[in-house]
Design a protein around this motif. Sequence first.
Motif, PDB file in Angstrom:
ATOM      1  N   ASN A   7      26.783  35.390  41.022  1.00 46.77           N
ATOM      2  CA  ASN A   7      27.179  34.432  39.918  1.00 46.77           C
ATOM      3  C   ASN A   7      26.226  34.708  38.549  1.00 46.77           C
ATOM      4  OD1 ASN A   7      28.883  32.603  41.398  1.00 46.77           O
ATOM      5  ND2 ASN A   7      27.310  31.430  42.308  1.00 46.77           N
ATOM      6  N   GLU A   8      25.378  35.610  39.030  1.00 45.47           N
ATOM      7  CA  GLU A   8      24.454  35.913  37.570  1.00 45.47           C
ATOM      8  C   GLU A   8      25.075  36.863  36.926  1.00 45.47           C
ATOM      9  OE1 GLU A   8      20.835  37.759  39.181  1.00 45.47           O
ATOM     10  OE2 GLU A   8      19.892  35.791  40.158  1.00 45.47           O
ATOM     11  N   ARG A   9      25.856  37.734  37.381  1.00 47.00           N
ATOM     12  CA  ARG A   9      26.854  38.583  36.773  1.00 47.00           C
ATOM     13  C   ARG A   9      28.300  37.890  36.136  1.00 47.00           C
ATOM     14  NH1 ARG A   9      24.464  42.072  40.185  1.00 47.00           N
ATOM     15  NH2 ARG A   9      23.285  43.897  39.529  1.00 47.00           N
ATOM     16  N   LEU A  10      28.805  37.225  37.029  1.00 50.95           N
ATOM     17  CA  LEU A  10      29.989  36.294  36.649  1.00 50.95           C
ATOM     18  C   LEU A  10      29.889  35.323  35.558  1.00 50.95           C
ATOM     19  CD1 LEU A  10      32.933  36.088  37.369  1.00 50.95           C
ATOM     20  CD2 LEU A  10      32.303  34.396  39.033  1.00 50.95           C
ATOM     21  N   PHE A  15      32.952  30.374  34.843  1.00 49.68           N
ATOM     22  CA  PHE A  15      33.201  30.385  36.452  1.00 49.68           C
ATOM     23  C   PHE A  15      31.986  30.555  37.061  1.00 49.68           C
ATOM     24  CE2 PHE A  15      37.377  32.172  35.002  1.00 49.68           C
ATOM     25  CZ  PHE A  15      38.089  30.965  35.391  1.00 49.68           C
ATOM     26  N   GLN A  16      31.715  29.913  38.341  1.00 53.53           N
ATOM     27  CA  GLN A  16      30.814  30.047  39.198  1.00 53.53           C
ATOM     28  C   GLN A  16      31.281  29.797  40.629  1.00 53.53           C
ATOM     29  OE1 GLN A  16      27.800  27.162  38.798  1.00 53.53           O
ATOM     30  NE2 GLN A  16      26.400  27.717  40.616  1.00 53.53           N
ATOM     31  N   LEU A  17      30.863  30.928  41.383  1.00 52.81           N
ATOM     32  CA  LEU A  17      31.486  31.126  42.867  1.00 52.81           C
ATOM     33  C   LEU A  17      30.547  29.940  43.719  1.00 52.81           C
ATOM     34  CD1 LEU A  17      32.097  34.900  43.191  1.00 52.81           C
ATOM     35  CD2 LEU A  17      33.823  33.019  42.765  1.00 52.81           C
ATOM     36  N   LEU A  18      31.466  29.428  44.610  1.00 53.06           N
ATOM     37  CA  LEU A  18      30.778  28.647  45.642  1.00 53.06           C
ATOM     38  C   LEU A  18      31.019  28.770  47.141  1.00 53.06           C
ATOM     39  CD1 LEU A  18      31.099  24.985  43.750  1.00 53.06           C
ATOM     40  CD2 LEU A  18      28.998  26.755  43.866  1.00 53.06           C
ATOM     41  N   ARG A  19      30.224  28.915  48.202  1.00 57.68           N
ATOM     42  CA  ARG A  19      30.835  28.846  49.456  1.00 57.68           C
ATOM     43  C   ARG A  19      31.905  27.571  49.887  1.00 57.68           C
ATOM     44  NH1 ARG A  19      29.741  27.570  54.723  1.00 57.68           N
ATOM     45  NH2 ARG A  19      27.869  26.538  53.950  1.00 57.68           N
ATOM     46  N   SER A  20      32.597  27.759  50.447  1.00 62.02           N
ATOM     47  CA  SER A  20      33.633  26.655  50.658  1.00 62.02           C
ATOM     48  C   SER A  20      33.175  25.973  51.965  1.00 62.02           C
ATOM     49  CB  SER A  20      34.900  26.668  50.595  1.00 62.02           C
ATOM     50  OG  SER A  20      35.952  25.966  51.102  1.00 62.02           O
ATOM     51  N   ASP A  59      35.118  28.940  46.951  1.00 64.00           N
ATOM     52  CA  ASP A  59      35.917  28.331  45.886  1.00 64.00           C
ATOM     53  C   ASP A  59      35.237  28.819  44.668  1.00 64.00           C
ATOM     54  OD1 ASP A  59      37.382  26.887  47.635  1.00 64.00           O
ATOM     55  OD2 ASP A  59      35.897  25.157  47.897  1.00 64.00           O
ATOM     56  N   VAL A  60      35.966  28.357  43.464  1.00 61.34           N
ATOM     57  CA  VAL A  60      35.279  28.637  42.204  1.00 61.34           C
ATOM     58  C   VAL A  60      35.345  27.443  41.370  1.00 61.34           C
ATOM     59  CG1 VAL A  60      37.772  29.498  41.406  1.00 61.34           C
ATOM     60  CG2 VAL A  60      35.767  30.154  40.110  1.00 61.34           C
ATOM     61  N   TYR A  61      34.244  27.176  40.823  1.00 58.91           N
ATOM     62  CA  TYR A  61      33.956  26.023  39.892  1.00 58.91           C
ATOM     63  C   TYR A  61      34.198  26.274  38.490  1.00 58.91           C
ATOM     64  CZ  TYR A  61      31.603  22.444  37.429  1.00 58.91           C
ATOM     65  OH  TYR A  61      31.257  21.409  36.343  1.00 58.91           O
ATOM     66  N   ARG A  92      38.041  24.577  42.707  1.00 60.07           N
ATOM     67  CA  ARG A  92      39.249  25.031  43.367  1.00 60.07           C
ATOM     68  C   ARG A  92      39.164  26.393  44.159  1.00 60.07           C
ATOM     69  NH1 ARG A  92      41.554  28.685  39.489  1.00 60.07           N
ATOM     70  NH2 ARG A  92      40.532  28.638  37.280  1.00 60.07           N
ATOM     71  N   ASP A  93      40.298  26.742  44.881  1.00 58.89           N
ATOM     72  CA  ASP A  93      40.143  28.076  45.716  1.00 58.89           C
ATOM     73  C   ASP A  93      40.221  28.932  45.150  1.00 58.89           C
ATOM     74  OD1 ASP A  93      40.452  29.716  47.764  1.00 58.89           O
ATOM     75  OD2 ASP A  93      42.049  28.695  48.995  1.00 58.89           O
ATOM     76  N   VAL A  94      39.583  30.072  45.253  1.00 58.95           N
ATOM     77  CA  VAL A  94      39.656  31.439  44.586  1.00 58.95           C
ATOM     78  C   VAL A  94      41.099  32.064  44.584  1.00 58.95           C
ATOM     79  CG1 VAL A  94      37.156  31.989  44.915  1.00 58.95           C
ATOM     80  CG2 VAL A  94      38.986  32.549  46.716  1.00 58.95           C
ATOM     81  N   LYS A  95      42.093  31.563  45.419  1.00 56.07           N
ATOM     82  CA  LYS A  95      43.212  32.169  45.508  1.00 56.07           C
ATOM     83  C   LYS A  95      44.176  31.581  44.120  1.00 56.07           C
ATOM     84  CE  LYS A  95      43.632  32.282  50.450  1.00 56.07           C
ATOM     85  NZ  LYS A  95      44.297  31.751  51.696  1.00 56.07           N
TER      86      LYS A  95
END
Length: 627
Positions: A484-487, A495-500, A515-517, A525-528
């Motif tokens: 997330n530090e690079r994203l 965007f920020q990645l989260l463990r679902s 999931d992605v915030y 929502r889902d990363v898909k």
Amino acid sequence: NELLSLEKSSTQLEQKLSTIVVNLQNQKEISIGQKLEIEKLEERVEPLDSKVQQLALLQTQHNKLQEYKVVDQELHMLTTEETKQQGKFEQCKETYEDMEQRWIESQASILASKLVMGEPCPVCGSKEHAITHTGIDEQFVDESALRIAKVTLNKEESTLLTFKAKKETAEAQIQKVLVQLEEYEVDAGLVEQVETDLLDLQREVQQVRLEKETLSSLKHPFKGTLAKVENLEQDKQEVEALYREQSSQAKQAKAVYESKLSTIPSYIPTLQNLQTEIATAKKQKEQLEFAWENAQNTMKSSNDACTTTILALEHTHTSLQEAGVKRDKALVQFKESLSKASFETLEVYLAAKLTEAERSALKIQWEEYKQRLHTLTEQVREGYVQLENKVKVDLPPLEVELQQLKEEYEKALATSNSTKEYVKAGKEIEEKIASTSERITLLEDRVHRIMDLYDILRGHNQLKISFERYVQIEYLEQIVQAANERLKHMSSGQFQLLRSDRQETHGKQSGLGLDVYDAYTGQKRDVKTMSGGEKFNASLCLALGMADVIQSFQGNIRIETMFIDEGFGSLDEESLHRAIDTLIDLQKSGRMIGVISHVAELKAAIPAILEVEKLKEGYSKTRFLIK
């Protein structure tokens, strides 16, 4: 004695003083000789520093000349090899061009042999064919032979280019050495003269250094000699003062001795006579003291023996009186016993007295008789009791009935014994069943615990998370945090990645979903659901985050190289620039980044490029471009 000691000490001091004077004179002569030799060596060693500087300069010039000589020889060798390799390359090139021309002609012959009148030509499209090649040429060249010739040509060309590069490097190096020789003001042709001067100066400097070492080795003994001279001077003064003092004391002691000598009695003319008288008196005193001590010890031992004897005599007298009283009393009792036993005299008693063995045998017979009498008496009494109120009956019928009863008793006893065995066996079986049931209960409890633990470990639980995934969740969260530090930078904070935490369906394991915030919508929502470019950025950040986490856990493991295969074509212009900035930052941190892509912006941004070009011969050609 004191006078003799003082006179002896004065004589010794006088001898010591003479020895010190002689040693002092010798050390002064040695120090003078050492000083002259040191001054002579110092004059010869003085120009050593200037000679060392000259030697260093000559050594540098010699090294540069040797370097020039080596590079010149290498350049000459490379020039010769380049000429030879140029000839080999030209020959290979001529051979390859000839084979290529013959291969093209062979292809034309093959194509012409397959043309059919009325059908279009695959090259020009014409249906009329002017066939000039009717058959395969004898000099037909196979494509594999042409490829081998091409490989040989490329190899010779590579070797030639290598020799040229080495030659250019040698020429640049020799020019650099010539510039350095000009700075040191030495001609390249004076190699032998410089070597001769260097050897002469080295021998001269070596000789001066040896003399300097000799000078250093002489200075230390010279200092020691000066110190010895100073010590001897000091010892001389001290011994002279002590000698004067001892002489004065000897004179005073001699005067005292002469005055005391006049007071000695005439019957003790010498000290030896006085010592003899004293020894005799001491011996007589010791004898008297020894005799007195022996007398005291004898008197003490006599008194102790007298006291012990008196006490023993009194005790013996008392014991004698008590024994007499006991004897009279025993005699009276013995006479009374004889009267009671009807013995008139002592002789009659002694005649009737039995031996010990006879008395013991008689006592045993009496006890046996008494026991037998008691037994018989009891048996008779019990018989009377049993026969009381009894009627006399006929015995044979009773004996038959008794025999029948005995047989029935034996059968009942056998049945009873077998029943007892059955009861015993039943109890043992019952105990075994109880212990087995208890053991089965314990095993069932253990199996239930193990099955529960196994279900937890393999993920058959409410959360559908196995133990392995439970451990991986911790690593995934750390990787997501690092990603997330690079994203955040690459997506401009969108965007920020989260463990679902959602549970998967169809029996799949949960816990490792992502999931992605989206900060623009405020929802996750889902990363898909992410687009292709967004997925590429997220995947790149996750890979970099995983590398950071691995290095943080394993200090001895460093992931310094990364290759990215395609994916940049799905990015828009802004995302592409952010991705390039991220890769450049990674490269500045010490990592090597390799990108496989056809995107032109990447080619312009990356300083080192390996281009791959496909050739019609069936293989590829590569080259490096360094900006």
